[in-house]
Write an enzyme that holds these catalytic residues in place. Sequence first.
Site, PDB file in Angstrom:
ATOM      1  N   GLU A 160       4.823  -5.038   7.115  1.00 55.18           N
ATOM      2  CA  GLU A 160       4.109  -3.927   7.771  1.00 55.18           C
ATOM      3  C   GLU A 160       4.578  -3.710   9.202  1.00 55.18           C
ATOM      4  O   GLU A 160       4.550  -2.593   9.716  1.00 55.18           O
ATOM      5  CB  GLU A 160       2.589  -4.195   7.786  1.00 55.18           C
ATOM      6  CG  GLU A 160       1.918  -4.103   6.428  1.00 55.18           C
ATOM      7  CD  GLU A 160       1.869  -5.425   5.673  1.00 55.18           C
ATOM      8  OE1 GLU A 160       2.676  -6.331   5.963  1.00 55.18           O
ATOM      9  OE2 GLU A 160       1.005  -5.528   4.776  1.00 55.18           O
ATOM     10  N   ALA A 202       0.865  -1.171   0.000  1.00 52.33           N
ATOM     11  CA  ALA A 202       0.000   0.000   0.000  1.00 52.33           C
ATOM     12  C   ALA A 202       0.903   1.222   0.000  1.00 52.33           C
ATOM     13  O   ALA A 202       2.062   1.149   0.413  1.00 52.33           O
ATOM     14  CB  ALA A 202      -0.885  -0.018   1.238  1.00 52.33           C
ATOM     15  N   GLY A 251       0.620  -4.907   1.020  1.00 51.69           N
ATOM     16  CA  GLY A 251      -0.586  -4.942   0.203  1.00 51.69           C
ATOM     17  C   GLY A 251      -0.359  -5.579  -1.161  1.00 51.69           C
ATOM     18  O   GLY A 251      -1.305  -6.089  -1.769  1.00 51.69           O
ATOM     19  N   GLU A 304      -0.745  -9.152  -0.510  1.00 55.74           N
ATOM     20  CA  GLU A 304      -2.177  -9.369  -0.245  1.00 55.74           C
ATOM     21  C   GLU A 304      -2.992  -9.339  -1.540  1.00 55.74           C
ATOM     22  O   GLU A 304      -3.915 -10.138  -1.720  1.00 55.74           O
ATOM     23  CB  GLU A 304      -2.682  -8.323   0.754  1.00 55.74           C
ATOM     24  CG  GLU A 304      -2.082  -8.537   2.143  1.00 55.74           C
ATOM     25  CD  GLU A 304      -2.366  -7.391   3.099  1.00 55.74           C
ATOM     26  OE1 GLU A 304      -2.021  -6.240   2.753  1.00 55.74           O
ATOM     27  OE2 GLU A 304      -2.923  -7.635   4.175  1.00 55.74           O
TER      28      GLU A 304
END
Length: 257
Positions: free
Chosen positions: A131, A65, A108, A111
């Site tokens: 993260e 992200a 992300g 993911e």
Amino acid sequence: MAYETILVETRGKVGLVTLNRPQALNALNSQLIGELNQALDAFEKDPGIGAIVITGSEKAFAAGADIKEMQSLTYPETYLEDFITSWDRVASRRKPLIAAVAGFALGGGCELAMMCDIIIAADTAKFGQPEIKLGVMPGAGGTQRLTRIIGKAKAMELCLTGRLMGAEEAERAGLVARVVPAAELLEDALKTAATIADMSLPIVMMAKESINRAYETTLAEGIRFERRLFHAMFATADQKEGMAAFVDKRKADFKNR
Ligand code: HXC
């Protein structure tokens, strides 16, 4: 449709989305996720598309992200905007999605790959959920999907240390379907997608739905669900065509009905 953060093409019956923010290693900001969802909406509506490939660059599938976008968010903002929830729309797609991953698939990015149905990795791929080093944890399904896919011991180690895992290790762990030389990644993923797109689309979608049930329910319920769909397939013209083609020793010509 003009997109700024992705490139969208069709190759025969295959839809191809290339994540395209090279200056940020394809960091997934809200614009990119919005555009990705729009492109997937269009492919899902297009009856000519039977499978979709999502890929990135040689260096990064996606490095996570967008940290610069997230950095100053406050808790009320994340809650009110339901930050990240729109990502789930990728996971609830009904047509098959293949992630073709080279380079970094982190946070992300990992993911997003796990929201796809099949991950094909270049030998250069590196997966991880780093993260924890940023003072957060995975927020787009990482603690859940990674644990179900590779098991608690390895998921716990990766999420708590932020260590990255290479392509070979990811294949041994069951995260990726196959590892291929980097130069062959896209061609291989497109070929796999084309093979799937040549099958009966409703049957492919039912198989995807049934396999995904295995993650959501008990074995007995899953078997019952599978049996119901399996019986229903005998109401399709494609079941008649597929079996007739075998008996006639010819290639099946599925009509998606
Ligand atoms: C924003 C990013 C980024 C990210 C890289 N960049 N990753 N920008 N968000 N996730 C930017 C860098 O700031 C830099 O921009 C440019 O991309 C190139 O990156 P470098 O770090 O210079 O490249 P390199 O030295 O090769 O290192 C590659 C890397 C490193 C190891 C992948 O970039 C890295 O550690 N990135 C962050 C990985 C990460 O923590 N991901 C998880 C994010 S959190 P400038 O402008 O400086 O040139 C997350 C939460 C998920 O994903 C939960 C909700 C979805």
